[in-house]
Design a protein around this motif. Sequence first.
Motif, mmCIF file in Angstrom:
data_model
loop_
_atom_site.group_PDB
_atom_site.id
_atom_site.type_symbol
_atom_site.label_atom_id
_atom_site.label_comp_id
_atom_site.label_asym_id
_atom_site.label_seq_id
_atom_site.Cartn_x
_atom_site.Cartn_y
_atom_site.Cartn_z
ATOM 1 N N TYR A 18 -47.656 3.937 17.392
ATOM 2 C CA TYR A 18 -47.160 3.187 18.541
ATOM 3 C C TYR A 18 -45.706 3.595 18.814
ATOM 4 O O TYR A 18 -45.328 3.885 19.951
ATOM 5 N N ARG A 19 -44.901 3.640 17.746
ATOM 6 C CA ARG A 19 -43.493 4.010 17.911
ATOM 7 C C ARG A 19 -43.362 5.440 18.440
ATOM 8 O O ARG A 19 -42.538 5.730 19.303
ATOM 9 N N LEU A 22 -44.117 5.441 22.129
ATOM 10 C CA LEU A 22 -43.056 4.780 22.888
ATOM 11 C C LEU A 22 -41.807 5.656 22.978
ATOM 12 O O LEU A 22 -41.308 5.930 24.079
ATOM 13 N N SER A 25 -41.900 8.550 25.178
ATOM 14 C CA SER A 25 -41.939 8.234 26.607
ATOM 15 C C SER A 25 -40.546 8.015 27.200
ATOM 16 O O SER A 25 -40.390 8.005 28.419
ATOM 17 N N PRO B 169 -44.636 -1.418 27.477
ATOM 18 C CA PRO B 169 -45.475 -0.354 26.918
ATOM 19 C C PRO B 169 -46.960 -0.713 26.992
ATOM 20 O O PRO B 169 -47.319 -1.887 26.967
ATOM 21 N N GLY B 173 -48.506 2.095 22.964
ATOM 22 C CA GLY B 173 -47.091 2.416 22.898
ATOM 23 C C GLY B 173 -46.610 3.303 24.038
ATOM 24 O O GLY B 173 -45.406 3.404 24.284
ATOM 25 N N LEU B 175 -45.498 4.523 27.561
ATOM 26 C CA LEU B 175 -44.831 3.852 28.662
ATOM 27 C C LEU B 175 -45.051 4.678 29.925
ATOM 28 O O LEU B 175 -44.716 5.864 29.958
#
Lengths: 205, 205
Positions: A18-19, A22, A25, B169, B173, B175
């Motif tokens: 997930y990190r 993110l 992005s 998000p 995650g 975005l």
Amino acid sequence: MAGWQIDDEGLAALEQRYRAQLINSLSGFKSANLIGTSGSDGITNLAMVSSVVHLGADPPLMGDITRPRSVERHSVDNIEAYGVFTISQVGAGFYQQAHQTSARYPRAVSEFSATGLTPEWWPGSTAPAVAESALAIWLRLEQLLPIAANDTQLVIGRIERLRLRGCSPQADGYLDIEAIGAVAVSGLGSYHATSRLARLPYAKP
Amino acid sequence: MAGWQIDDEGLAALEQRYRAQLINSLSGFKSANLIGTSGSDGITNLAMVSSVVHLGADPPLMGDITRPRSVERHSVDNIEAYGVFTISQVGAGFYQQAHQTSARYPRAVSEFSATGLTPEWWPGSTAPAVAESALAIWLRLEQLLPIAANDTQLVIGRIERLRLRGCSPQADGYLDIEAIGAVAVSGLGSYHATSRLARLPYAKP
């Protein structure tokens, strides 16, 4: 939707994938390029990257951020050993093949063969570019600059040759990469076509 | 149009501004971001940049390439002195104001006032972000890494806070920066909107 926020402790507590999605992005739209190299045994390597960056025009330098040393990095090993590499811009006509080069193929497998892309040779270099690309650049390694903060490196290359197909620079030197179908990347694996909003002149106070 | 090519000697012989336009076009689509800082006298500074790059997700690091030391660089001076800066993503609604920050204003003039953009403060930092931006990031300087080849630097920052407006998000995650109107840059001053071709899954051999 009102919004969302997170601080450094929140980021550290996120699940790893997930990190990664993110944080990948956050830097905005990124360039889509393929790095081409050859190994000692003549096996060609092709790697999708989204962190090619302009370093300077005089001398003409481009950079790319490597992955950490803890993962196998065939391209960087080849660049370090032979001092040359290519950058081929990814176009809308073959971005799926380009993306497929990011799979973890064994060192003995060429991503050219695995994805059906065509190596293009220039007698001045042992590194292959991608024939399908409208914009191919041959570079010589200038420096592998260590980034201590996360054990990556900035690969700095000096342009030795630029080859365009189906286009040429405009009168002021600008190259219309939208017209040749170059794609942009966001996050990990989202590909985008573009449409020009405007070309703004050099800004003055 | 058949194509065009040039080698290193040809590049060296180009007129300076033509070469700058050309070489700046080669790295593909670039992110459009504003770097926000404050100086000793409380004067805020805002600078359009197109070389922000993802460095890593754990720790969460982002980088930017500075201009050579030979030109005045208010942002880098502030970052070096105070150790903090912000990155605000440029959206289609204010890209012209963002571009205007690249004009050579005197050090005593804040680009916020000059362009009508609004500083946004977070108590944890003396660096202002841009309130108009849907995606604002506060960072702490990790390292100013010298690039000897052309006397520039890689500014390495560690994310301390991320603030999103009008978005959050996705479940994995990712975005969607296209949905919030982030723009891409090509060359010097060409701005582009995007339309998604596809989100491709993690590639496997």
